[in-house]
Write a protein that holds these residues in place. Structure first.
Motif, PDB file in Angstrom:
ATOM      1  N   ARG A  84       2.570  17.605 -11.815  1.00  0.00           N
ATOM      2  CA  ARG A  84       2.118  16.565 -10.983  1.00  0.00           C
ATOM      3  C   ARG A  84       3.504  15.884 -10.128  1.00  0.00           C
ATOM      4  NH1 ARG A  84      -1.968  12.208 -13.067  1.00  0.00           N
ATOM      5  NH2 ARG A  84      -2.038  11.939 -11.049  1.00  0.00           N
ATOM      6  N   PRO A  85       3.277  15.738  -8.987  1.00  0.00           N
ATOM      7  CA  PRO A  85       4.439  15.387  -8.094  1.00  0.00           C
ATOM      8  C   PRO A  85       5.009  13.871  -8.692  1.00  0.00           C
ATOM      9  CG  PRO A  85       2.522  15.198  -6.641  1.00  0.00           C
ATOM     10  CD  PRO A  85       1.991  15.800  -7.970  1.00  0.00           C
ATOM     11  N   LEU A  86       5.901  13.633  -8.808  1.00  0.00           N
ATOM     12  CA  LEU A  86       6.693  12.379  -9.228  1.00  0.00           C
ATOM     13  C   LEU A  86       7.930  12.025  -8.276  1.00  0.00           C
ATOM     14  CD1 LEU A  86       6.879  10.107 -11.283  1.00  0.00           C
ATOM     15  CD2 LEU A  86       8.627  11.323 -12.311  1.00  0.00           C
ATOM     16  N   THR A  87       7.640  10.792  -7.595  1.00  0.00           N
ATOM     17  CA  THR A  87       8.512  10.246  -6.805  1.00  0.00           C
ATOM     18  C   THR A  87       9.223   9.124  -7.366  1.00  0.00           C
ATOM     19  OG1 THR A  87       7.139  10.759  -4.661  1.00  0.00           O
ATOM     20  CG2 THR A  87       8.989   9.182  -4.205  1.00  0.00           C
ATOM     21  N   THR A  88      10.502   9.271  -7.491  1.00  0.00           N
ATOM     22  CA  THR A  88      11.522   8.107  -8.033  1.00  0.00           C
ATOM     23  C   THR A  88      12.244   7.647  -6.881  1.00  0.00           C
ATOM     24  OG1 THR A  88      11.429   9.191 -10.156  1.00  0.00           O
ATOM     25  CG2 THR A  88      12.909   7.451  -9.614  1.00  0.00           C
ATOM     26  N   CYS A  89      12.587   6.376  -6.932  1.00  0.00           N
ATOM     27  CA  CYS A  89      13.592   5.721  -5.903  1.00  0.00           C
ATOM     28  C   CYS A  89      14.567   4.676  -6.611  1.00  0.00           C
ATOM     29  CB  CYS A  89      12.646   4.744  -5.243  1.00  0.00           C
ATOM     30  SG  CYS A  89      11.229   5.440  -4.365  1.00  0.00           S
ATOM     31  N   ARG A  90      15.789   4.997  -6.310  1.00  0.00           N
ATOM     32  CA  ARG A  90      16.712   4.068  -6.616  1.00  0.00           C
ATOM     33  C   ARG A  90      17.764   3.711  -5.361  1.00  0.00           C
ATOM     34  NH1 ARG A  90      18.991   9.022 -10.202  1.00  0.00           N
ATOM     35  NH2 ARG A  90      19.905  10.022  -8.759  1.00  0.00           N
ATOM     36  N   LEU A  91      18.659   2.702  -5.514  1.00  0.00           N
ATOM     37  CA  LEU A  91      19.611   2.311  -4.866  1.00  0.00           C
ATOM     38  C   LEU A  91      20.782   3.107  -4.725  1.00  0.00           C
ATOM     39  CD1 LEU A  91      20.195  -1.506  -5.344  1.00  0.00           C
ATOM     40  CD2 LEU A  91      19.333  -0.468  -3.377  1.00  0.00           C
ATOM     41  N   THR A  92      21.275   3.496  -3.566  1.00  0.00           N
ATOM     42  CA  THR A  92      22.488   4.178  -3.468  1.00  0.00           C
ATOM     43  C   THR A  92      23.653   3.291  -3.825  1.00  0.00           C
ATOM     44  OG1 THR A  92      22.944   3.765  -1.155  1.00  0.00           O
ATOM     45  CG2 THR A  92      21.762   5.856  -1.846  1.00  0.00           C
ATOM     46  N   ARG A  93      24.831   3.789  -3.833  1.00  0.00           N
ATOM     47  CA  ARG A  93      26.014   2.800  -4.071  1.00  0.00           C
ATOM     48  C   ARG A  93      26.268   1.894  -2.811  1.00  0.00           C
ATOM     49  NH1 ARG A  93      30.258   2.503  -7.649  1.00  0.00           N
ATOM     50  NH2 ARG A  93      29.429   4.341  -8.887  1.00  0.00           N
ATOM     51  N   THR A 101       0.686  -1.144  -0.129  1.00  0.00           N
ATOM     52  CA  THR A 101      -0.055   0.060  -0.006  1.00  0.00           C
ATOM     53  C   THR A 101       0.678   1.159  -0.061  1.00  0.00           C
ATOM     54  OG1 THR A 101      -0.048   0.217   2.457  1.00  0.00           O
ATOM     55  CG2 THR A 101      -1.816  -1.294   1.434  1.00  0.00           C
ATOM     56  N   ASP A 102       0.363   2.229  -0.334  1.00  0.00           N
ATOM     57  CA  ASP A 102       1.194   3.560  -0.336  1.00  0.00           C
ATOM     58  C   ASP A 102       1.809   3.853   0.971  1.00  0.00           C
ATOM     59  OD1 ASP A 102       0.165   4.154  -2.723  1.00  0.00           O
ATOM     60  OD2 ASP A 102      -1.176   5.959  -2.124  1.00  0.00           O
ATOM     61  N   GLY A 103       0.864   3.574   2.171  1.00  0.00           N
ATOM     62  CA  GLY A 103       1.439   3.883   3.479  1.00  0.00           C
ATOM     63  C   GLY A 103       2.745   3.016   3.772  1.00  0.00           C
ATOM     64  N   ASN A 104       2.526   1.555   3.535  1.00  0.00           N
ATOM     65  CA  ASN A 104       3.523   0.473   3.777  1.00  0.00           C
ATOM     66  C   ASN A 104       4.799   0.915   2.852  1.00  0.00           C
ATOM     67  OD1 ASN A 104       1.168  -1.878   3.971  1.00  0.00           O
ATOM     68  ND2 ASN A 104       2.258  -1.228   5.620  1.00  0.00           N
ATOM     69  N   LEU A 105       4.556   1.244   1.784  1.00  0.00           N
ATOM     70  CA  LEU A 105       5.754   1.479   0.974  1.00  0.00           C
ATOM     71  C   LEU A 105       6.650   2.752   1.561  1.00  0.00           C
ATOM     72  CD1 LEU A 105       7.741   1.021  -1.435  1.00  0.00           C
ATOM     73  CD2 LEU A 105       5.952   2.029  -3.084  1.00  0.00           C
ATOM     74  N   SER A 106       5.803   3.785   1.762  1.00  0.00           N
ATOM     75  CA  SER A 106       6.354   5.123   2.420  1.00  0.00           C
ATOM     76  C   SER A 106       7.204   4.486   3.567  1.00  0.00           C
ATOM     77  CB  SER A 106       5.266   5.937   2.657  1.00  0.00           C
ATOM     78  OG  SER A 106       4.781   6.514   1.497  1.00  0.00           O
ATOM     79  N   ARG A 107       6.548   4.218   4.422  1.00  0.00           N
ATOM     80  CA  ARG A 107       7.384   3.782   5.653  1.00  0.00           C
ATOM     81  C   ARG A 107       8.480   2.876   5.468  1.00  0.00           C
ATOM     82  NH1 ARG A 107       9.967   4.613   9.647  1.00  0.00           N
ATOM     83  NH2 ARG A 107       9.976   3.353  11.464  1.00  0.00           N
ATOM     84  N   HIS A 108       8.568   1.896   4.672  1.00  0.00           N
ATOM     85  CA  HIS A 108       9.815   1.024   4.119  1.00  0.00           C
ATOM     86  C   HIS A 108      10.775   1.726   3.626  1.00  0.00           C
ATOM     87  CE1 HIS A 108       8.419  -2.555   6.266  1.00  0.00           C
ATOM     88  NE2 HIS A 108       7.147  -2.476   5.477  1.00  0.00           N
ATOM     89  N   LEU A 109      10.440   2.783   2.956  1.00  0.00           N
ATOM     90  CA  LEU A 109      11.303   3.559   2.156  1.00  0.00           C
ATOM     91  C   LEU A 109      11.965   4.415   2.757  1.00  0.00           C
ATOM     92  CD1 LEU A 109       9.492   4.362  -1.175  1.00  0.00           C
ATOM     93  CD2 LEU A 109      11.534   3.146  -1.186  1.00  0.00           C
TER      94      LEU A 109
END
Length: 125
Positions: free
Chosen positions: A77-86, A50-58
């Motif tokens: 429109r807001p756009l949230t992108t996630c990526r791994l750090t090194r 869910t949005d809430g679960n993903l937000s908390r884990h991120l």
């Protein structure tokens, strides 16, 4: 008592608790497969969260400096992108190496005891 060189050979200290949680493991695996990153929506769909679960884990992963969360706008429109750090990639690869070690030891122990564990065996309660 079994004698070993290591005081706790099955402690598996390399299994990082931040990564080992099921949802976070799914998030990191998804991001490993997509090095350029994923949108929040794509990540949510891939991991079944869910949005809430993903937000908390991120948030947990970002605080641990494993992922980077980038907030921008696309067509107003807001756009949230996630990526791994090194560091996140390196820590995830170390975690996978430790997990492979656990699996090899478990398979070896099962073989020594004469157990045969079929591939895809159903989970037991």
């Amino acid at each position: 008592m079994v004698k070993t060189d290591n005081k706790a050979p099955f402690a598996y200290d390399g299994l990082d608790r931040v990564i080992h949680e099921k949802a976070r493991l799914g998030i990191l695996t998804s991001l490993m497969a997509h090095p350029k990153g994923l949108t929040f929506g794509d990540l949510k769909h891939l991991c079944g969260l869910t949005d809430g679960n993903l937000s908390r884990h991120l948030q947990v992963l970002e605080e641990a400096k494993l992922v980077e969360v980038i907030k921008t706008f696309e067509r107003k429109r807001p756009l949230t992108t996630c990526r791994l750090t090194r560091a996140g990639r390196d820590r995830f690869l170390s975690y996978i190496a430790e997990l492979e070690h656990v699996i090899k030891e478990a398979a070896s122990a099962a073989g020594k005891s004469g157990l045969h564990i079929p591939r895809g065996a159903p989970k037991t309660a």
